[in-house]
Design a protein around this motif. Structure first.
Motif, PDB file in Angstrom:
ATOM      1  N   ILE A  50     -22.823   7.299  35.729  1.00  0.00           N
ATOM      2  CA  ILE A  50     -23.789   7.024  34.658  1.00  0.00           C
ATOM      3  C   ILE A  50     -25.099   6.606  35.322  1.00  0.00           C
ATOM      4  CG2 ILE A  50     -24.288   5.715  32.568  1.00  0.00           C
ATOM      5  CD1 ILE A  50     -21.282   5.146  32.344  1.00  0.00           C
ATOM      6  N   THR A  51     -26.162   7.335  35.043  1.00  0.00           N
ATOM      7  CA  THR A  51     -27.483   7.016  35.599  1.00  0.00           C
ATOM      8  C   THR A  51     -28.301   6.237  34.585  1.00  0.00           C
ATOM      9  OG1 THR A  51     -28.409   9.083  34.803  1.00  0.00           O
ATOM     10  CG2 THR A  51     -27.452   9.107  37.014  1.00  0.00           C
ATOM     11  N   ALA A  52     -29.385   5.608  35.061  1.00  0.00           N
ATOM     12  CA  ALA A  52     -30.284   4.882  34.169  1.00  0.00           C
ATOM     13  C   ALA A  52     -30.881   5.840  33.150  1.00  0.00           C
ATOM     14  CB  ALA A  52     -31.392   4.211  34.971  1.00  0.00           C
ATOM     15  N   GLY A  53     -30.815   5.470  31.877  1.00  0.00           N
ATOM     16  CA  GLY A  53     -31.337   6.295  30.808  1.00  0.00           C
ATOM     17  C   GLY A  53     -30.321   7.232  30.201  1.00  0.00           C
ATOM     18  N   ALA A  54     -29.148   7.374  30.830  1.00  0.00           N
ATOM     19  CA  ALA A  54     -28.123   8.276  30.310  1.00  0.00           C
ATOM     20  C   ALA A  54     -27.250   7.565  29.289  1.00  0.00           C
ATOM     21  CB  ALA A  54     -27.263   8.808  31.452  1.00  0.00           C
ATOM     22  N   LEU A  78     -25.503   3.517  38.359  1.00  0.00           N
ATOM     23  CA  LEU A  78     -26.746   3.310  39.092  1.00  0.00           C
ATOM     24  C   LEU A  78     -27.533   2.171  38.437  1.00  0.00           C
ATOM     25  CD1 LEU A  78     -27.888   6.957  39.883  1.00  0.00           C
ATOM     26  CD2 LEU A  78     -26.334   5.444  41.148  1.00  0.00           C
ATOM     27  N   THR A  79     -28.412   1.541  39.191  1.00  0.00           N
ATOM     28  CA  THR A  79     -29.141   0.367  38.714  1.00  0.00           C
ATOM     29  C   THR A  79     -29.851   0.659  37.391  1.00  0.00           C
ATOM     30  OG1 THR A  79     -29.522  -0.345  40.985  1.00  0.00           O
ATOM     31  CG2 THR A  79     -30.927  -1.321  39.291  1.00  0.00           C
ATOM     32  N   GLY A  80     -29.615  -0.213  36.402  1.00  0.00           N
ATOM     33  CA  GLY A  80     -30.231  -0.063  35.093  1.00  0.00           C
ATOM     34  C   GLY A  80     -29.429   0.775  34.131  1.00  0.00           C
ATOM     35  N   ALA A  81     -28.318   1.339  34.567  1.00  0.00           N
ATOM     36  CA  ALA A  81     -27.511   2.184  33.682  1.00  0.00           C
ATOM     37  C   ALA A  81     -26.855   1.338  32.598  1.00  0.00           C
ATOM     38  CB  ALA A  81     -26.447   2.921  34.487  1.00  0.00           C
ATOM     39  N   ALA A  82     -26.772   1.904  31.385  1.00  0.00           N
ATOM     40  CA  ALA A  82     -26.090   1.229  30.282  1.00  0.00           C
ATOM     41  C   ALA A  82     -24.585   1.206  30.549  1.00  0.00           C
ATOM     42  CB  ALA A  82     -26.381   1.952  28.972  1.00  0.00           C
TER      43      ALA A  82
END
Length: 427
Positions: free
Chosen positions: A104-108, A123-127
């Motif tokens: 899971i990436t940030a913004g996904a 990844l950093t910031g991922a929900a």
């Protein structure tokens, strides 16, 4: 307000003491500052145009008028604080080896919940998907045959940024009266604030006084004061150089008072026969107090008001005008603009030379940093040989060495106080 004996009195009733008189009866700068601020009324309390609404891009340096509230939580959802792997609570035990699933990436979109025995790469910031109890840093795991083996024990909540933990929706973000800088703009933007209400700009009229200016002697005070006032919350009007003509000065002051909040002048306050500023303020319908300060440089000062416009008259010598502006003028400007009154806390320093001085007045001398001692404190030497009319030493200085009124001598290596002109982390 001043007492009646100070209002609209003629200067020929009693001649003010000359700035060249003896040291007796001088006022400490702290008391002068207190008196100036006691007479100051913030612009928001005066009958001027109301606040402005500005986009964030235009609000840097302005004084906040209303407290903005967050329109969203920050963070807006639970998210990973770093690159790593999200684990279910059952897999926080040391022997757990959950199977690696999706990334899971940030913004996904976080996708479906995870269950015991499975993990997701984050990844950093991922929900976070439902079921993630903690995130283990990728440096702290071993990957083997599609399984994630944590090498460190985790507790629920580790490495997770919870929704609203920084700012909750509806929370007040910045207090009114704050001068907005890069930190505040970042917070406001992140919280979904696009516009802010700011206080009106302080309108300052700046003038110099003296027949000697404009010929062989060029006016340096006005450019210096205008530069010191070049801030987003201030709007300046340059009134130029006024001659030593009391009627002409009074007319100019009367006109300036109609549409300015502060009239800032230099020169014409020492008390000689050619110094007409205090009398001209009275002739313009105002009141004025003349002060003699225990300050070197900068003994003479006058302050008052014409209508709703405050008046501040600084000494004519450039270094004296600068010191008086920094110690007294800037706090007055901040008070009138509705900005916070920041304390002037000196930095600890060490004298790099010895010298004697005459006590009786607090002294602010241009000083240069020539090194640092073992504790990291700056080592100072004075720039120039004294004199409040000299500009070259001031231009080469790193700040002002501050000596108390009681000081009679300084030895090399003594602890001293220093006000630097610049700081590495200044905003």
């Amino acid at each position: 307000m001043p007492d009646g004996s100070l209002m609209n009195t003629r200067p020929d009733a009693a001649r003010a003491p000359s700035c060249c008189d003896e040291e007796a009866g001088l006022m400490p700068p702290a008391e002068a500052r207190r008196r100036l601020l006691a007479d100051a009324v913030p612009v928001e309390g005066l009958p001027v145009e109301g606040q402005e609404t500005l986009a964030l891009a235009d609000a840097l340096g302005r004084i906040l008028a209303e407290a903005p509230a967050a329109t969203r939580d920050l963070p807006p959802f639970d998210q990973s604080a770093m690159d790593g792997y999200g684990l279910a609570e059952a897999d926080l035990a040391p022997a757990a080896a959950p199977a690696l699933g999706r990334t899971i990436t940030a913004g996904a979109d976080p996708g479906p919940a995870i269950a015991a025995g499975e993990t997701v790469r984050l990844l950093t910031g991922a929900a976070l998907p439902e079921g993630v109890a903690a995130v283990v840093m990728e440096e702290h795991v071993a990957l083997r045959a599609g399984q994630v083996l944590p090498r460190r024990a985790l507790r629920p909540g580790d490495n997770i940024r919870r929704r609203g933990e920084d700012v909750a929706c509806g929370e007040i973000l910045v207090a009114p009266g704050t001068r907005l800088d890069a930190r505040h703009l970042a917070l406001l933007a992140a919280a979904g604030i696009a516009q802010v209400a700011v206080r009106p700009r302080l309108r300052v009229a700046v003038l110099s006084n003296g027949n000697e200016l404009g010929g062989a002697i060029h006016d340096s005070n006005r450019p210096m004061l205008l530069a010191l006032l070049a801030r987003p919350e201030v709007a300046c009007t340059d009134l130029g150089v006024l001659p030593d003509d009391r009627a002409a000065i009074a007319a100019a002051l009367r006109d300036a008072a109609r549409d300015h909040d502060l009239i800032l002048a230099s020169g014409g306050v020492c008390g000689s026969d050619a110094d007409h500023l205090p009398g001209a303020i009275r002739d313009a319908g105002g009141w004025v107090r003349t002060l003699r300060l225990a300050l070197k440089p900068g003994k003479p000062l006058a302050h008052g008001r014409i209508g709703r416009a405050a008046c501040l008259c600084l000494p004519g010598n450039p270094l004296a005008a600068l010191v008086s502006m920094l110690l007294l003028g800037r706090p007055l400007v901040a008070r009138l603009a509705g900005a916070p009154d920041l304390p002037m806390v000196p930095q600890a320093a060490v004298a790099g030379e010895g010298f004697a001085r005459k006590p009786g007045r607090a002294e602010y001398a241009p000083a240069r940093i020539v090194g640092h001692d073992a504790a990291g404190l700056p080592i100072l030497v004075r720039e120039g040989s004294g004199g409040s009319a000299r500009l070259k030493p001031l231009s080469r200085a790193d700040g002002l060495l501050c000596l108390p009124a009681s000081c009679t001598s300084v030895a090399a290596g003594d602890a001293v106080q220093f006000h630097p002109f610049a700081t590495p982390l200044g905003l």
